[in-house]
Scaffold this motif. Structure first.
Motif, PDB file in Angstrom:
ATOM      1  N   ARG A   5       0.836  -1.207   0.000  1.00 54.14           N
ATOM      2  CA  ARG A   5       0.000   0.000   0.000  1.00 54.14           C
ATOM      3  C   ARG A   5       0.874   1.262   0.000  1.00 54.14           C
ATOM      4  O   ARG A   5       0.580   2.238  -0.697  1.00 54.14           O
ATOM      5  CB  ARG A   5      -0.935  -0.026   1.221  1.00 54.14           C
ATOM      6  CG  ARG A   5      -2.097  -0.989   1.052  1.00 54.14           C
ATOM      7  CD  ARG A   5      -2.730  -1.409   2.371  1.00 54.14           C
ATOM      8  NE  ARG A   5      -3.986  -2.130   2.172  1.00 54.14           N
ATOM      9  CZ  ARG A   5      -4.072  -3.392   1.773  1.00 54.14           C
ATOM     10  NH1 ARG A   5      -2.975  -4.086   1.523  1.00 54.14           N
ATOM     11  NH2 ARG A   5      -5.258  -3.962   1.617  1.00 54.14           N
ATOM     12  N   SER A   9       1.150   4.117  -3.018  1.00 51.34           N
ATOM     13  CA  SER A   9       0.845   5.520  -2.709  1.00 51.34           C
ATOM     14  C   SER A   9       1.916   6.492  -3.212  1.00 51.34           C
ATOM     15  O   SER A   9       1.695   7.703  -3.191  1.00 51.34           O
ATOM     16  CB  SER A   9       0.658   5.703  -1.196  1.00 51.34           C
ATOM     17  OG  SER A   9       1.886   5.553  -0.506  1.00 51.34           O
ATOM     18  N   ILE A 104      -3.621   4.877   4.702  1.00 50.15           N
ATOM     19  CA  ILE A 104      -2.928   3.734   5.301  1.00 50.15           C
ATOM     20  C   ILE A 104      -3.402   3.530   6.741  1.00 50.15           C
ATOM     21  O   ILE A 104      -3.642   2.399   7.186  1.00 50.15           O
ATOM     22  CB  ILE A 104      -1.404   3.938   5.240  1.00 50.15           C
ATOM     23  CG1 ILE A 104      -0.932   3.879   3.779  1.00 50.15           C
ATOM     24  CG2 ILE A 104      -0.677   2.884   6.072  1.00 50.15           C
ATOM     25  CD1 ILE A 104       0.536   4.162   3.572  1.00 50.15           C
ATOM     26  N   ASP A 107      -6.665   1.755   6.695  1.00 49.90           N
ATOM     27  CA  ASP A 107      -6.495   0.316   6.482  1.00 49.90           C
ATOM     28  C   ASP A 107      -6.065  -0.388   7.765  1.00 49.90           C
ATOM     29  O   ASP A 107      -6.514  -1.497   8.060  1.00 49.90           O
ATOM     30  CB  ASP A 107      -5.441   0.070   5.388  1.00 49.90           C
ATOM     31  CG  ASP A 107      -6.077  -0.179   4.029  1.00 49.90           C
ATOM     32  OD1 ASP A 107      -7.217  -0.668   3.995  1.00 49.90           O
ATOM     33  OD2 ASP A 107      -5.439   0.118   3.010  1.00 49.90           O
ATOM     34  N   ILE A 148      -6.481  -1.914  -3.315  1.00 43.68           N
ATOM     35  CA  ILE A 148      -5.222  -1.192  -3.085  1.00 43.68           C
ATOM     36  C   ILE A 148      -5.056  -0.086  -4.114  1.00 43.68           C
ATOM     37  O   ILE A 148      -4.727   1.059  -3.781  1.00 43.68           O
ATOM     38  CB  ILE A 148      -4.029  -2.167  -3.140  1.00 43.68           C
ATOM     39  CG1 ILE A 148      -4.137  -3.218  -2.039  1.00 43.68           C
ATOM     40  CG2 ILE A 148      -2.706  -1.413  -3.020  1.00 43.68           C
ATOM     41  CD1 ILE A 148      -3.083  -4.314  -2.109  1.00 43.68           C
ATOM     42  N   HIS A 152      -5.271   3.578  -2.529  1.00 43.49           N
ATOM     43  CA  HIS A 152      -3.918   4.106  -2.319  1.00 43.49           C
ATOM     44  C   HIS A 152      -3.300   4.674  -3.586  1.00 43.49           C
ATOM     45  O   HIS A 152      -2.283   5.372  -3.513  1.00 43.49           O
ATOM     46  CB  HIS A 152      -3.023   3.008  -1.735  1.00 43.49           C
ATOM     47  CG  HIS A 152      -3.507   2.513  -0.416  1.00 43.49           C
ATOM     48  ND1 HIS A 152      -3.156   3.098   0.782  1.00 43.49           N
ATOM     49  CD2 HIS A 152      -4.361   1.499  -0.097  1.00 43.49           C
ATOM     50  CE1 HIS A 152      -3.753   2.464   1.778  1.00 43.49           C
ATOM     51  NE2 HIS A 152      -4.499   1.494   1.268  1.00 43.49           N
TER      52      HIS A 152
END
Length: 398
Positions: A5, A9, A104, A107, A148, A152
């Motif tokens: 992730r 990003s 993040i 998550d 994902i 992200h």
């Protein structure tokens, strides 16, 4: 899972450097700006400083509260990033890092622990269940590429609603139906597209209530009433702040609800891998059908498509059947419902991923096909390298 992730990003996001509207990244940032700097009673209302034509809030209350929470963090890191009216298109390196960190963190709060809770509940009790199989199931669910890439890469917070749904499934598999109902209703109060799973929850829980009340109608009614009360109270709790804010009353609640229905947009827009869009070169649905008639037709076809799976769960509810029902119902919505978005494919992908050790072939193929259906969106965002990396990693892992 966290490393992948973080790596995704570092790639571009939706609308990066593309004025005047930018993209979903700007929408999320703008909602932080609005919720931080305007009274709660004006979050869903058009005002001089809250132009609803510029990324006005159009998700349920929990999304607004999530925006406020993330906005508090953004203001502490870089106040200019959420300054009222002067921060449009704000894309400094520090603010991007802070924005990515909020996804993040979401998550870590929702997706990861919810997945572990589900795997322990669903696979932990199976015959021959062991830590090795549970580890693989956790990895395969957490490394499904589409969520994902959307959260992200493209930039959204689907991890809140999908995570709450996963928590709800884990609770229901363990027989904690009231808790599961509260958690799923919270998911609905974050994103209305969670409605794609709602008929499956209804059918399974109704079936469980009927089984528990077999031979005793009063017990069945009490079980249904408890679940209904849990749903109503959860919705009321999310809407209450808008009822009491500045004495808005019913008007405040109505302002929220009227922003949630996308009927003005028509049957579909952009390119989405569903029935109406795929057949539109042959049948000009948008020309043939008015918006009210298109909405009625799509609702009827969707209901017919999901009916068999719902009936199966009402008649004979089971944890695995519940997941299959979630997959069938959400795919029915994706294929046939009104105003479907590319990212709605995340909804059927979730229960299919949950079945990774029961329906391995389907759970291998479906997450990749979901990414294929999203390719035009992700390519436009400049996520080609991240796309290939996530898909190849997932296939290799499987």
């Amino acid at each position: 899972a966290v490393l992948i992730r973080a790596l995704v990003s570092t790639h571009p996001h939706s609308g990066q450097g593309e004025p005047p509207m930018f993209g979903d990244y700007e929408a999320q940032r703008h909602w932080m700006e609005v919720t931080l700097n305007t009274p709660l009673s004006q979050w869903y209302v058009h005002t001089k400083v809250n132009d609803l034509q510029y990324w006005g809030l159009d998700y349920p209350p929990l999304t607004a509260f999530q925006s406020w929470i993330c906005g508090v963090w953004m203001r502490a890191v870089e106040p200019g990033a959420v300054a009222l009216t002067t921060s449009r298109g704000w894309e400094t390196p520090v603010s991007k890092l802070a924005m990515r960190a909020t996804v993040i963190a979401s998550d870590l709060a929702f997706t990861l622990p919810a997945t572990i809770a589900f795997v322990r509940a669903f696979y932990g009790e199976e015959r021959g269940g062991n830590a090795n199989r549970m580890t693989w199931a956790t990895a395969l669910i957490l490394l499904a590429p589409a969520p994902i890439l959307v959260d992200h890469g493209h930039f959204q917070y689907n991890n809140w609603s999908l995570g709450l749904t996963t928590y709800a499934v884990a609770a229901i598999v363990r027989g904690r139906n009231v808790l599961g109902s509260v958690l799923f209703t919270a998911a609905l109060c974050h994103k209305q597209m969670s409605l794609y799973h709602a008929p499956a929850f209804f059918a399974h829980l109704l079936g469980v209530c009927l089984v528990r009340g077999r031979g005793d109608a009063r017990k069945a009614i009490v079980e249904v009433a408890k679940l209904g009360a849990a749903v109503v109270l959860t919705v009321a709790l999310h809407l209450a702040p808008f009822y009491v804010a500045d004495g808005a009353g019913v008007t405040g609640v109505a302002a929220v609800l009227t922003r949630l229905a996308p009927f003005k947009r028509g049957l579909f827009e952009d390119y989405v891998a569903n029935f109406w869009c795929a057949t539109s070169p042959i049948v000009k649905w948008r020309t043939l059908l008015s918006i009210p008639n298109a909405a009625k037709l799509s609702a009827a076809v969707t209901a017919c498509a999901m009916a068999p799976a719902m009936y199966a769960q009402i008649a004979a509810p089971s944890p695995e059947g519940f997941l299959w029902c979630m997959a069938c119902v959400s795919m029915s919505f994706f294929l046939f419902s009104f105003q479907v978005h590319e990212k709605s494919a995340l909804l059927p992908a979730l229960p299919v991923s949950m079945l990774c050790l029961r329906a391995t072939g389907l759970a291998t193929l479906a997450p990749v096909l979901v990414c294929v259906s999203m390719w035009p969106l992700l390519r436009r965002d400049g996520l080609g390298v991240a796309y290939v990396g996530c898909v190849v990693l997932f296939v290799a892992l499987f």
